[in-house]
Design a protein around this motif. Structure first.
Motif, mmCIF file in Angstrom:
data_model
loop_
_atom_site.group_PDB
_atom_site.id
_atom_site.type_symbol
_atom_site.label_atom_id
_atom_site.label_comp_id
_atom_site.label_asym_id
_atom_site.label_seq_id
_atom_site.Cartn_x
_atom_site.Cartn_y
_atom_site.Cartn_z
ATOM 1 N N ALA A 121 0.841 -1.195 0.000
ATOM 2 C CA ALA A 121 0.000 0.000 0.000
ATOM 3 C C ALA A 121 0.877 1.246 0.000
ATOM 4 N N ARG A 122 0.253 2.361 -0.319
ATOM 5 C CA ARG A 122 1.003 3.604 -0.435
ATOM 6 C C ARG A 122 1.884 3.846 0.784
ATOM 7 N N PRO A 123 3.182 4.046 0.583
ATOM 8 C CA PRO A 123 4.086 4.194 1.721
ATOM 9 C C PRO A 123 4.117 5.603 2.294
ATOM 10 N N GLY A 124 3.399 6.552 1.667
ATOM 11 C CA GLY A 124 3.523 7.938 2.067
ATOM 12 C C GLY A 124 2.698 8.345 3.256
ATOM 13 N N PHE A 125 1.830 7.454 3.775
ATOM 14 C CA PHE A 125 0.963 7.812 4.887
ATOM 15 C C PHE A 125 1.737 7.737 6.200
ATOM 16 N N ARG A 126 2.166 8.868 6.710
ATOM 17 C CA ARG A 126 2.959 8.894 7.944
ATOM 18 C C ARG A 126 2.263 9.643 9.083
ATOM 19 N N HIS A 127 1.083 10.192 8.817
ATOM 20 C CA HIS A 127 0.347 10.952 9.822
ATOM 21 C C HIS A 127 -1.117 10.532 9.790
ATOM 22 N N ALA A 128 -1.786 10.653 10.934
ATOM 23 C CA ALA A 128 -3.203 10.316 11.016
ATOM 24 C C ALA A 128 -3.886 11.166 12.071
ATOM 25 N N LEU A 129 -5.115 11.547 11.787
ATOM 26 C CA LEU A 129 -5.980 12.248 12.728
ATOM 27 C C LEU A 129 -7.193 11.366 12.993
ATOM 28 N N ARG A 130 -7.627 11.293 14.274
ATOM 29 C CA ARG A 130 -8.743 10.419 14.622
ATOM 30 C C ARG A 130 -9.715 11.118 15.565
ATOM 31 N N LEU A 131 -10.999 10.729 15.476
ATOM 32 C CA LEU A 131 -12.050 11.178 16.392
ATOM 33 C C LEU A 131 -12.749 9.955 16.948
ATOM 34 N N ARG A 170 -11.458 2.491 22.382
ATOM 35 C CA ARG A 170 -11.680 3.474 21.327
ATOM 36 C C ARG A 170 -12.434 2.803 20.165
ATOM 37 N N LEU A 171 -13.293 3.579 19.542
ATOM 38 C CA LEU A 171 -13.879 3.225 18.255
ATOM 39 C C LEU A 171 -13.866 4.511 17.448
ATOM 40 N N SER A 172 -12.768 4.710 16.710
ATOM 41 C CA SER A 172 -12.501 6.001 16.096
ATOM 42 C C SER A 172 -12.539 5.937 14.571
ATOM 43 N N LEU A 173 -12.924 7.045 14.002
ATOM 44 C CA LEU A 173 -12.795 7.253 12.567
ATOM 45 C C LEU A 173 -11.641 8.226 12.345
ATOM 46 N N GLY A 174 -10.830 7.950 11.317
ATOM 47 C CA GLY A 174 -9.653 8.788 11.114
ATOM 48 C C GLY A 174 -9.337 9.043 9.661
ATOM 49 N N TYR A 175 -8.312 9.850 9.477
ATOM 50 C CA TYR A 175 -7.839 10.203 8.137
ATOM 51 C C TYR A 175 -6.309 10.238 8.191
ATOM 52 N N ARG A 176 -5.670 9.510 7.297
ATOM 53 C CA ARG A 176 -4.197 9.497 7.271
ATOM 54 C C ARG A 176 -3.683 10.210 6.024
ATOM 55 N N PHE A 177 -2.499 10.767 6.164
ATOM 56 C CA PHE A 177 -1.942 11.581 5.067
ATOM 57 C C PHE A 177 -0.433 11.557 5.128
#
Length: 207
Positions: A27-37, A200-207
């Protein structure tokens, strides 16, 4: 439910590892950060409180987290809690978490099954029933969570993070010193229990 999700995730990525050819790119190796709620905390808190109280209220605890990849399988995470707890016992605080991804399959970049040692700080403000004032307490917690962070959708930027574990808590500030007869120390939920489940049961976004 938590164990079922972990089992399903492990079985899925194991099957992919057995059937996919060696030439398949990760998978894409560029995802090094993530935000979660943490949406699970909102649902669980409202269900637990309103099921036990006649005066129903909408509770909106906000637990947001930021995660950054540090190594191939390791990351560091910071969480901030606002408006937590119940109407008579409000909680806020911050937590630091280190993650080690035990199994990722072909996934890279903050995805897989992980273990996460956690240190946490909580500031509690609770109503005192025998007066018109509020009481503040500072608590420190330590524990370990086991979880799985799963990419959602074709691009893999959206995340579902599910975790659960045990935290132990201790009061950091000094309790009130009084000799008033009949004084009752209003211990918080964290102090009344030597070990507390945390999840935790979180939804997130990685970038």
């Amino acid at each position: 439910m938590f164990l079922l999700i972990l089992t399903f995730w492990a079985a899925t990525i194991y099957a992919q590892a057995q059937t996919a050819p060696d030439t398949v790119a990760p998978a894409r190796p560029g995802f090094r950060h993530a935000l979660r709620l943490d949406v699970g905390g909102i649902l669980a808190r409202n269900f637990a409180y309103n099921a036990l109280n006649e005066n129903t209220q909408l509770l909106l605890p906000v637990l947001v987290g930021y995660e950054q990849q540090l190594g191939r399988r390791t990351s560091g995470s910071v969480e901030v809690l606002l408006n937590g707890g119940e109407p008579t016992e409000r909680a806020s605080g911050v937590a630091m978490q280190g993650r080690y991804y035990l199994y990722q399959g072909h996934q890279t970049g903050l995805a897989g099954i992980y273990a996460a040692p956690t240190l946490s700080y909580r500031a509690i403000k609770q109503e005192v029933y025998y007066s018109l004032t509020t009481e503040k307490r500072k608590l420190g917690g330590a524990g370990v969570l086991l979880g799985a962070q799963l990419p959602l959708g074709g691009r893999g930027r959206l995340l579902l993070d599910v975790s659960g574990g045990i935290m132990t808590w201790k009061r950091l500030d000094q309790g009130p010193k009084t000799t008033v007869p009949g004084y009752y120390d209003n211990e918080t939920f964290y102090e009344r229990n030597s070990a507390v489940f945390d999840g935790r049961l979180s939804l997130g976004y990685r970038f």
